[in-house]
Design a protein around this motif. Structure first.
Motif, PDB file in Angstrom:
ATOM      1  N   UNK A 190      11.702 -16.928   3.650  1.00 38.58           N
ATOM      2  CA  UNK A 190      12.272 -17.150   5.145  1.00 38.58           C
ATOM      3  C   UNK A 190      12.159 -16.081   5.642  1.00 38.58           C
ATOM      4  N   UNK A 191      12.165 -14.815   5.011  1.00 36.40           N
ATOM      5  CA  UNK A 191      12.150 -13.439   5.734  1.00 36.40           C
ATOM      6  C   UNK A 191      10.652 -13.269   6.140  1.00 36.40           C
ATOM      7  N   UNK A 192       9.587 -13.669   5.349  1.00 42.36           N
ATOM      8  CA  UNK A 192       8.304 -13.426   5.893  1.00 42.36           C
ATOM      9  C   UNK A 192       7.793 -14.696   6.779  1.00 42.36           C
ATOM     10  N   UNK A 193       8.433 -15.694   6.842  1.00 37.42           N
ATOM     11  CA  UNK A 193       7.947 -16.891   7.848  1.00 37.42           C
ATOM     12  C   UNK A 193       8.990 -17.076   9.029  1.00 37.42           C
ATOM     13  N   UNK A 194       9.908 -16.332   9.163  1.00 31.58           N
ATOM     14  CA  UNK A 194      10.683 -16.511  10.203  1.00 31.58           C
ATOM     15  C   UNK A 194      10.099 -16.423  11.719  1.00 31.58           C
ATOM     16  N   UNK A 195       9.329 -15.267  11.905  1.00 34.45           N
ATOM     17  CA  UNK A 195       8.759 -15.042  13.003  1.00 34.45           C
ATOM     18  C   UNK A 195       7.125 -15.726  13.435  1.00 34.45           C
ATOM     19  N   UNK A 196       6.903 -16.732  12.311  1.00 29.38           N
ATOM     20  CA  UNK A 196       5.531 -17.420  12.532  1.00 29.38           C
ATOM     21  C   UNK A 196       5.587 -18.250  13.724  1.00 29.38           C
ATOM     22  N   UNK A 246      13.843   7.694  -4.137  1.00 22.55           N
ATOM     23  CA  UNK A 246      14.863   6.816  -3.486  1.00 22.55           C
ATOM     24  C   UNK A 246      13.812   5.931  -2.418  1.00 22.55           C
ATOM     25  N   UNK A 247      12.865   6.639  -1.833  1.00 24.71           N
ATOM     26  CA  UNK A 247      11.943   5.818  -1.111  1.00 24.71           C
ATOM     27  C   UNK A 247      11.005   4.785  -1.736  1.00 24.71           C
ATOM     28  N   UNK A 259       9.943  -1.040  -3.103  1.00 23.66           N
ATOM     29  CA  UNK A 259       9.974  -1.833  -3.886  1.00 23.66           C
ATOM     30  C   UNK A 259      11.101  -3.179  -3.758  1.00 23.66           C
ATOM     31  N   UNK A 260      12.038  -2.581  -3.140  1.00 20.26           N
ATOM     32  CA  UNK A 260      13.217  -3.604  -2.830  1.00 20.26           C
ATOM     33  C   UNK A 260      13.013  -4.858  -1.691  1.00 20.26           C
ATOM     34  N   UNK A 261      12.400  -3.903  -0.863  1.00 22.79           N
ATOM     35  CA  UNK A 261      11.638  -4.802   0.422  1.00 22.79           C
ATOM     36  C   UNK A 261      10.561  -5.725  -0.094  1.00 22.79           C
ATOM     37  N   UNK A 262       9.685  -5.229  -0.943  1.00 22.43           N
ATOM     38  CA  UNK A 262       8.533  -5.907  -1.354  1.00 22.43           C
ATOM     39  C   UNK A 262       9.275  -7.222  -2.050  1.00 22.43           C
ATOM     40  N   UNK A 263      10.040  -6.961  -3.002  1.00 21.25           N
ATOM     41  CA  UNK A 263      10.754  -8.159  -3.654  1.00 21.25           C
ATOM     42  C   UNK A 263      11.339  -9.123  -2.674  1.00 21.25           C
ATOM     43  N   UNK A 264      12.010  -8.694  -1.769  1.00 19.78           N
ATOM     44  CA  UNK A 264      12.746  -9.443  -1.023  1.00 19.78           C
ATOM     45  C   UNK A 264      11.888 -10.412  -0.075  1.00 19.78           C
ATOM     46  N   UNK A 309       0.932  -1.331  -0.057  1.00 16.27           N
ATOM     47  CA  UNK A 309       0.061  -0.029   0.038  1.00 16.27           C
ATOM     48  C   UNK A 309       0.876   1.193   0.129  1.00 16.27           C
ATOM     49  N   UNK A 310       2.019   1.118   0.685  1.00 18.66           N
ATOM     50  CA  UNK A 310       2.942   2.312   0.904  1.00 18.66           C
ATOM     51  C   UNK A 310       3.389   2.702  -0.723  1.00 18.66           C
ATOM     52  N   UNK A 311       3.570   1.892  -1.363  1.00 19.27           N
ATOM     53  CA  UNK A 311       4.175   2.030  -2.962  1.00 19.27           C
ATOM     54  C   UNK A 311       3.098   2.597  -3.602  1.00 19.27           C
ATOM     55  N   UNK A 312       1.896   2.072  -3.521  1.00 18.56           N
ATOM     56  CA  UNK A 312       0.834   2.681  -4.270  1.00 18.56           C
ATOM     57  C   UNK A 312       0.245   4.120  -3.927  1.00 18.56           C
ATOM     58  N   UNK A 313       0.754   4.413  -2.467  1.00 17.51           N
ATOM     59  CA  UNK A 313       0.180   5.776  -2.002  1.00 17.51           C
ATOM     60  C   UNK A 313       1.367   6.759  -2.532  1.00 17.51           C
ATOM     61  N   UNK A 314       2.385   6.345  -3.015  1.00 15.40           N
ATOM     62  CA  UNK A 314       3.471   7.451  -3.270  1.00 15.40           C
ATOM     63  C   UNK A 314       3.785   7.413  -4.993  1.00 15.40           C
ATOM     64  N   UNK A 315       3.351   6.382  -5.471  1.00 15.15           N
ATOM     65  CA  UNK A 315       3.717   6.375  -6.824  1.00 15.15           C
ATOM     66  C   UNK A 315       2.556   7.016  -7.700  1.00 15.15           C
ATOM     67  N   UNK A 316       2.989   7.828  -8.710  1.00 18.82           N
ATOM     68  CA  UNK A 316       2.019   8.369  -9.683  1.00 18.82           C
ATOM     69  C   UNK A 316       1.365   7.100 -10.565  1.00 18.82           C
ATOM     70  N   UNK A 317       0.351   7.373 -11.054  1.00 14.98           N
ATOM     71  CA  UNK A 317      -0.421   8.694 -11.186  1.00 14.98           C
ATOM     72  C   UNK A 317      -1.529   8.767 -10.152  1.00 14.98           C
TER      73      UNK A 317
END
Length: 62
Positions: free
Chosen positions: A51-57, A34-35, A40-45, A1-9
């Motif tokens: 393992x990044x998203x399931x580490x704390x499950x 830059x933001x 986008x880099x974090x979203x792709x990771x 959502x953060x990417x969508x709130x910042x990117x045009x149009x």
């Protein structure tokens, strides 16, 4: 959502900041690049390194 709130149009945050500061949307969008890049880099990771998203499950279910 953060990417969508910042990117045009449809970047809602661009319009809000433009209204508050009086700067043009294009000038604000250029400063937001830059933001957007790092978001986008974090979203792709998270998407391609599971393992990044399931580490704390296991800790959440204790």
């Amino acid at each position: 959502l953060g990417v969508g709130f910042i990117t045009p149009p449809l970047g809602l945050n661009l319009f809000v900041v433009s209204g508050l500061t009086g700067e043009s949307i294009l000038k604000i969008a250029a400063r937001a690049v830059p933001f957007v890049f790092f978001m986008l880099l974090v979203t792709l990771l998270i998407a391609y390194v599971p393992v990044i998203s399931t580490l704390l499950l296991p800790a959440a279910y204790k």
